[in-house]
Design a protein around this motif. Structure first.
Motif, mmCIF file in Angstrom:
data_model
loop_
_atom_site.group_PDB
_atom_site.id
_atom_site.type_symbol
_atom_site.label_atom_id
_atom_site.label_comp_id
_atom_site.label_asym_id
_atom_site.label_seq_id
_atom_site.Cartn_x
_atom_site.Cartn_y
_atom_site.Cartn_z
ATOM 1 N N THR A 64 0.832 -1.201 0.000
ATOM 2 C CA THR A 64 0.000 0.000 0.000
ATOM 3 C C THR A 64 0.868 1.253 0.000
ATOM 4 O O THR A 64 0.656 2.192 -0.771
ATOM 5 C CB THR A 64 -0.924 0.022 1.229
ATOM 6 O OG1 THR A 64 -1.819 -1.093 1.167
ATOM 7 C CG2 THR A 64 -1.740 1.305 1.282
ATOM 8 N N THR A 65 1.872 1.253 0.889
ATOM 9 C CA THR A 65 2.739 2.422 1.047
ATOM 10 C C THR A 65 3.572 2.686 -0.198
ATOM 11 O O THR A 65 3.746 3.838 -0.613
ATOM 12 C CB THR A 65 3.668 2.238 2.260
ATOM 13 O OG1 THR A 65 2.871 2.007 3.434
ATOM 14 C CG2 THR A 65 4.545 3.454 2.472
ATOM 15 N N GLU A 69 0.130 4.180 -2.564
ATOM 16 C CA GLU A 69 0.483 5.507 -2.068
ATOM 17 C C GLU A 69 1.698 6.072 -2.800
ATOM 18 O O GLU A 69 1.786 7.286 -3.007
ATOM 19 C CB GLU A 69 0.761 5.464 -0.559
ATOM 20 C CG GLU A 69 -0.509 5.366 0.278
ATOM 21 C CD GLU A 69 -0.243 5.656 1.743
ATOM 22 O OE1 GLU A 69 0.878 5.406 2.211
ATOM 23 O OE2 GLU A 69 -1.166 6.145 2.409
ATOM 24 N N PHE A 73 1.385 9.560 -4.292
ATOM 25 C CA PHE A 73 2.252 10.487 -3.553
ATOM 26 C C PHE A 73 3.116 11.290 -4.517
ATOM 27 O O PHE A 73 3.284 12.497 -4.358
ATOM 28 C CB PHE A 73 3.133 9.701 -2.579
ATOM 29 C CG PHE A 73 3.907 10.558 -1.610
ATOM 30 C CD1 PHE A 73 3.378 10.875 -0.370
ATOM 31 C CD2 PHE A 73 5.174 11.021 -1.926
ATOM 32 C CE1 PHE A 73 4.096 11.656 0.524
ATOM 33 C CE2 PHE A 73 5.899 11.799 -1.044
ATOM 34 C CZ PHE A 73 5.347 12.121 0.192
ATOM 35 N N TYR A 121 -7.422 4.151 -4.538
ATOM 36 C CA TYR A 121 -7.551 3.573 -3.201
ATOM 37 C C TYR A 121 -8.765 2.647 -3.120
ATOM 38 O O TYR A 121 -8.677 1.554 -2.548
ATOM 39 C CB TYR A 121 -7.689 4.684 -2.163
ATOM 40 C CG TYR A 121 -6.393 5.381 -1.810
ATOM 41 C CD1 TYR A 121 -5.729 5.095 -0.622
ATOM 42 C CD2 TYR A 121 -5.819 6.309 -2.661
ATOM 43 C CE1 TYR A 121 -4.541 5.730 -0.291
ATOM 44 C CE2 TYR A 121 -4.640 6.949 -2.352
ATOM 45 C CZ TYR A 121 -4.008 6.657 -1.153
ATOM 46 O OH TYR A 121 -2.815 7.280 -0.850
ATOM 47 N N CYS A 145 -6.088 0.240 2.177
ATOM 48 C CA CYS A 145 -6.112 1.445 1.348
ATOM 49 C C CYS A 145 -7.341 2.301 1.643
ATOM 50 O O CYS A 145 -7.254 3.538 1.695
ATOM 51 C CB CYS A 145 -6.095 1.071 -0.131
ATOM 52 S SG CYS A 145 -4.453 0.750 -0.797
ATOM 53 N N PHE A 152 -4.570 10.711 2.563
ATOM 54 C CA PHE A 152 -4.312 11.068 1.174
ATOM 55 C C PHE A 152 -4.748 12.502 0.897
ATOM 56 O O PHE A 152 -4.062 13.271 0.223
ATOM 57 C CB PHE A 152 -5.038 10.082 0.251
ATOM 58 C CG PHE A 152 -5.010 10.440 -1.200
ATOM 59 C CD1 PHE A 152 -3.821 10.776 -1.822
ATOM 60 C CD2 PHE A 152 -6.175 10.446 -1.952
ATOM 61 C CE1 PHE A 152 -3.792 11.108 -3.169
ATOM 62 C CE2 PHE A 152 -6.149 10.770 -3.296
ATOM 63 C CZ PHE A 152 -4.955 11.109 -3.900
ATOM 64 N N TYR A 155 -2.337 15.048 2.153
ATOM 65 C CA TYR A 155 -1.239 15.356 1.225
ATOM 66 C C TYR A 155 -1.593 16.571 0.355
ATOM 67 O O TYR A 155 -0.741 17.405 0.059
ATOM 68 C CB TYR A 155 -0.962 14.183 0.280
ATOM 69 C CG TYR A 155 -0.551 12.886 0.915
ATOM 70 C CD1 TYR A 155 -0.032 12.843 2.195
ATOM 71 C CD2 TYR A 155 -0.684 11.687 0.218
ATOM 72 C CE1 TYR A 155 0.340 11.637 2.780
ATOM 73 C CE2 TYR A 155 -0.304 10.485 0.783
ATOM 74 C CZ TYR A 155 0.200 10.456 2.061
ATOM 75 O OH TYR A 155 0.567 9.268 2.621
#
Length: 291
Positions: A64-65, A69, A73, A121, A145, A152, A155
């Motif tokens: 996930t990261t 993401e 990201f 997600y 997620c 999210f 961010y």
């Protein structure tokens, strides 16, 4: 002797100039580095605590990261980085009143971008299955997620406000907020994951709270009156010239995404190995050591 003194003075002047410029640079770069390290460490702290839950949980958080993401990201960071150029130009031209307008304009763009990327997600499980990742790992990653969607959207506000503060050299405030946020994240993970045994839900809650605490703290700092010239309140001017801002944001996003998606590609390729759960767990530890 006189001639020697004349020759030495320019060298001394150059050394003093270099040292002076170096101190000015590190006065801004040093705190900015600490901010980046602190915020990147939030994900690694989550991975570390997830490692105590089990191999499958660790693999789900890692994928996930670094995949879901990691993909969004890079886009969000790139879209927010356009503000760095515009704010720098505004400060150089003495147009401090435009900084607040640019910040709001960037929030609009990153907010819309976040809404457009939310399906990544919500549909994480089918996306990972389409990429031929392990089914059990993809299923758990998809559930996780959905839990971390709130961070999210944090961010979307975080990256523009960072550029706003950096352009005015207010980096130490941002550094203190980020370090405190990281400390809170560690405590929240310990309380929610270890003590209350909430599992991945606790890890997701810790991340959501930690990110939003930082964003709210920075927003309060901006609107509290510390920037009378650059923040004059909400303005409809933020909705003007959006397309030009989008084009600049997209250019920044492409440059940063190519670098960040390198790690996403590594995780995906590791997921094709014979024992994907163990392989992803191992690569997650390598990523922590790498950063």
């Amino acid at each position: 002797m006189a001639s020697l003194e004349v020759e030495e003075k320019p060298l001394e002047v150059k050394q003093n100039t270099i040292w002076g410029e170096s101190k000015k640079m590190w006065a801004i770069a040093g705190p900015a580095i600490l901010v980046s390290v602190s915020q990147f460490s939030i994900g690694f702290v989550t991975v570390a605590f997830a490692g105590h839950l089990g191999e499958l949980e660790l693999a789900a958080v890692t994928i996930t990261t670094n995949v879901i993401e990691g993909f969004v990201f890079g886009i969000m960071l790139g879209m927010g980085s356009a503000l760095e150029t515009l704010c720098g130009q505004a400060v150089g031209a003495g147009q401090h009143n435009m900084l607040g307008i640019y910040l709001q304009r960037s929030w609009i763009i990153t907010g819309i971008t976040a809404l457009c990327l939310t399906p990544c997600y919500l549909l994480a499980t089918p996306i990972l299955n389409l990429l031929r990742q392990d089914k059990a790992m993809s299923e758990l990653a998809g559930k996780y997620c959905k839990m971390v969607i709130p961070q999210f959207f944090a961010y979307a506000m975080n990256f523009p406000i960072q550029k706003f503060l950096q352009s005015q050299t207010k980096v130490w405030v941002m550094t203190i907020i980020s370090i405190i946020g990281l400390g809170c994240h560690v405590l929240l993970n310990w309380a929610l994951v270890t003590k209350l045994e909430l599992g991945l839900l606790g890890a997701a809650m810790a991340g959501n709270i930690s990110w939003w605490l930082q964003v709210i703290a920075m927003v309060i700092y901006v609107v509290a009156g510390f920037f009378p010239d650059s923040w004059t309140g909400l303005s409809l001017l933020a909705f003007k010239s959006l397309w030009g801002f989008v084009k600049l944001s997209l250019a920044s996003a492409v440059m940063l995404c190519l670098e960040l998606w390198y790690f996403t590609a590594i995780i995906l390729m590791v997921g094709y190995l014979k024992d994907p759960t163990l392989a992803v767990d191992s690569i997650s530890i390598w990523l922590v050591c790498h950063f």
